[in-house]
Design a protein around this motif. Sequence first.
Motif, short mmCIF file in Angstrom:
data_model
loop_
_atom_site.label_atom_id
_atom_site.label_comp_id
_atom_site.label_asym_id
_atom_site.label_seq_id
_atom_site.Cartn_x
_atom_site.Cartn_y
_atom_site.Cartn_z
N GLU A 47 0.84 -1.19 0.00
CA GLU A 47 0.00 0.00 0.00
C GLU A 47 0.88 1.24 0.00
N VAL A 48 0.43 2.27 -0.74
CA VAL A 48 1.11 3.56 -0.76
C VAL A 48 0.03 4.62 -0.59
N SER A 49 0.28 5.59 0.31
CA SER A 49 -0.75 6.60 0.56
C SER A 49 -0.12 7.96 0.83
N ILE A 50 -0.88 9.01 0.48
CA ILE A 50 -0.46 10.36 0.84
C ILE A 50 -1.32 10.89 1.99
N ILE A 51 -2.11 10.02 2.59
CA ILE A 51 -2.89 10.40 3.76
C ILE A 51 -1.94 10.45 4.95
N PRO A 52 -1.84 11.58 5.64
CA PRO A 52 -0.91 11.68 6.77
C PRO A 52 -1.20 10.65 7.86
N ARG A 53 -0.11 10.16 8.45
CA ARG A 53 -0.23 9.18 9.53
C ARG A 53 0.85 9.52 10.56
N GLY A 54 0.42 9.97 11.75
CA GLY A 54 1.39 10.39 12.76
C GLY A 54 2.20 11.57 12.26
N GLN A 55 3.52 11.47 12.36
CA GLN A 55 4.41 12.54 11.89
C GLN A 55 4.62 12.50 10.38
N ALA A 56 4.27 11.37 9.76
CA ALA A 56 4.54 11.19 8.33
C ALA A 56 3.45 11.85 7.48
N ALA A 57 3.86 12.44 6.36
CA ALA A 57 2.91 13.06 5.43
C ALA A 57 2.21 12.01 4.57
N GLY A 58 2.68 10.79 4.63
CA GLY A 58 2.13 9.67 3.88
C GLY A 58 2.95 8.44 4.24
N TYR A 59 2.69 7.33 3.57
CA TYR A 59 3.44 6.12 3.92
C TYR A 59 3.46 5.13 2.77
N THR A 60 4.47 4.26 2.81
CA THR A 60 4.56 3.10 1.94
C THR A 60 4.60 1.88 2.86
N MET A 61 3.65 0.98 2.69
CA MET A 61 3.59 -0.20 3.55
C MET A 61 4.14 -1.41 2.79
N THR A 62 5.20 -1.98 3.34
CA THR A 62 5.75 -3.22 2.78
C THR A 62 5.59 -4.32 3.80
N ARG A 63 5.43 -5.54 3.32
CA ARG A 63 5.30 -6.70 4.22
C ARG A 63 6.05 -7.87 3.61
N PRO A 64 6.78 -8.61 4.45
CA PRO A 64 7.48 -9.78 3.90
C PRO A 64 6.50 -10.86 3.47
N ASP A 65 6.92 -11.67 2.51
CA ASP A 65 6.10 -12.78 2.03
C ASP A 65 6.14 -13.96 3.00
N ASN A 66 7.20 -14.02 3.84
CA ASN A 66 7.34 -15.14 4.77
C ASN A 66 7.85 -14.65 6.11
N ASP A 67 8.04 -15.58 7.04
CA ASP A 67 8.47 -15.22 8.39
C ASP A 67 9.98 -15.23 8.57
N ASP A 68 10.72 -15.33 7.49
CA ASP A 68 12.18 -15.36 7.58
C ASP A 68 12.67 -13.96 7.93
N ASN A 69 13.09 -13.77 9.17
CA ASN A 69 13.53 -12.44 9.56
C ASN A 69 15.05 -12.36 9.75
N HIS A 70 15.79 -13.15 8.97
CA HIS A 70 17.24 -13.03 8.97
C HIS A 70 17.62 -11.76 8.22
N LEU A 71 18.36 -10.91 8.88
CA LEU A 71 18.78 -9.67 8.25
C LEU A 71 20.13 -9.87 7.59
N THR A 72 20.13 -10.11 6.29
CA THR A 72 21.39 -10.27 5.56
C THR A 72 21.92 -8.89 5.20
N LYS A 73 23.20 -8.83 4.89
CA LYS A 73 23.82 -7.57 4.51
C LYS A 73 23.16 -7.00 3.26
N SER A 74 22.89 -7.85 2.26
CA SER A 74 22.28 -7.34 1.02
C SER A 74 20.87 -6.80 1.27
N LYS A 75 20.10 -7.45 2.15
CA LYS A 75 18.76 -6.95 2.48
C LYS A 75 18.85 -5.63 3.22
#
Length: 199
Positions: free
Chosen positions: A17-45
Amino acid sequence: GHAILAKLLPNCDPVHEVSIIPRGQAAGYTMTRPDNDDNHLTKSKLLDDIVMTLGGRVAEEIVIKDISAGASGDIQAVSKRARLMVTEWGMSDKVGPISYGSDKEIFIGRDMASHVTYSEKTASIIDEEVTSIVDNALNKARELLSKNKNILDNMARLLVERETIFSEEVEMLMDGKSVEEIMAFMDENEKALSQNPFE
C-alpha cells in the motif's frame, strides 16, 4: 520514492500500500510486508532497505529540487541501521567481525551517556564506514529514481487523484501503464465491488 525503490531492489519486501494520507508525523506512507516469516537480516537486504528508506528524501531532491525536514525519521532509521551494521553485526570489511556496541551507560550530571570502550582511531573508522554505507545508498537511490522519473511522476499524479493505491496499481505503474488506464482499472474494480459486495 520508497515504493518505486522497494519494487526495483531485489531484497526489499513487497509493496502492499502507498498513501499520501498523513499518519502520525509522516505526510504519507509506503507499507511493505514480507512474504514469509524469515527475519534473517542479511547484509544485502539491509543495504537495499537503506536505499529504499532514502527514497522519500531523494524523490524530493529530484522533483521539487529541494529537501524538507519530512524525511528526518527516515534519516534517523538509516543512520542507526548503518551504525549497527558496522558496530554490532560485523558487516564492514574495514572494521571486521568485532562488536563495538556500547552497552554500558554511565551517569554524567543530569544525563546518561554511553561509555565507549574503543580508541578515537577506531571511532573514526566506524564513522567513515557508516558514512560510506549511507552515501553509497543515497547515490544508488538517486540513480534508480532518476532513471525511473516517469514512474515517480505517474505515481505522484495517481496518488493526488486517489490518495491511496495498492500492490496491483503499483505493479501497473512499474509496467508502464498510464495514470488514466490505472484509474479506469480502479473504477472498474470499485464498480464490481459495489455490485457484488460479498465477492
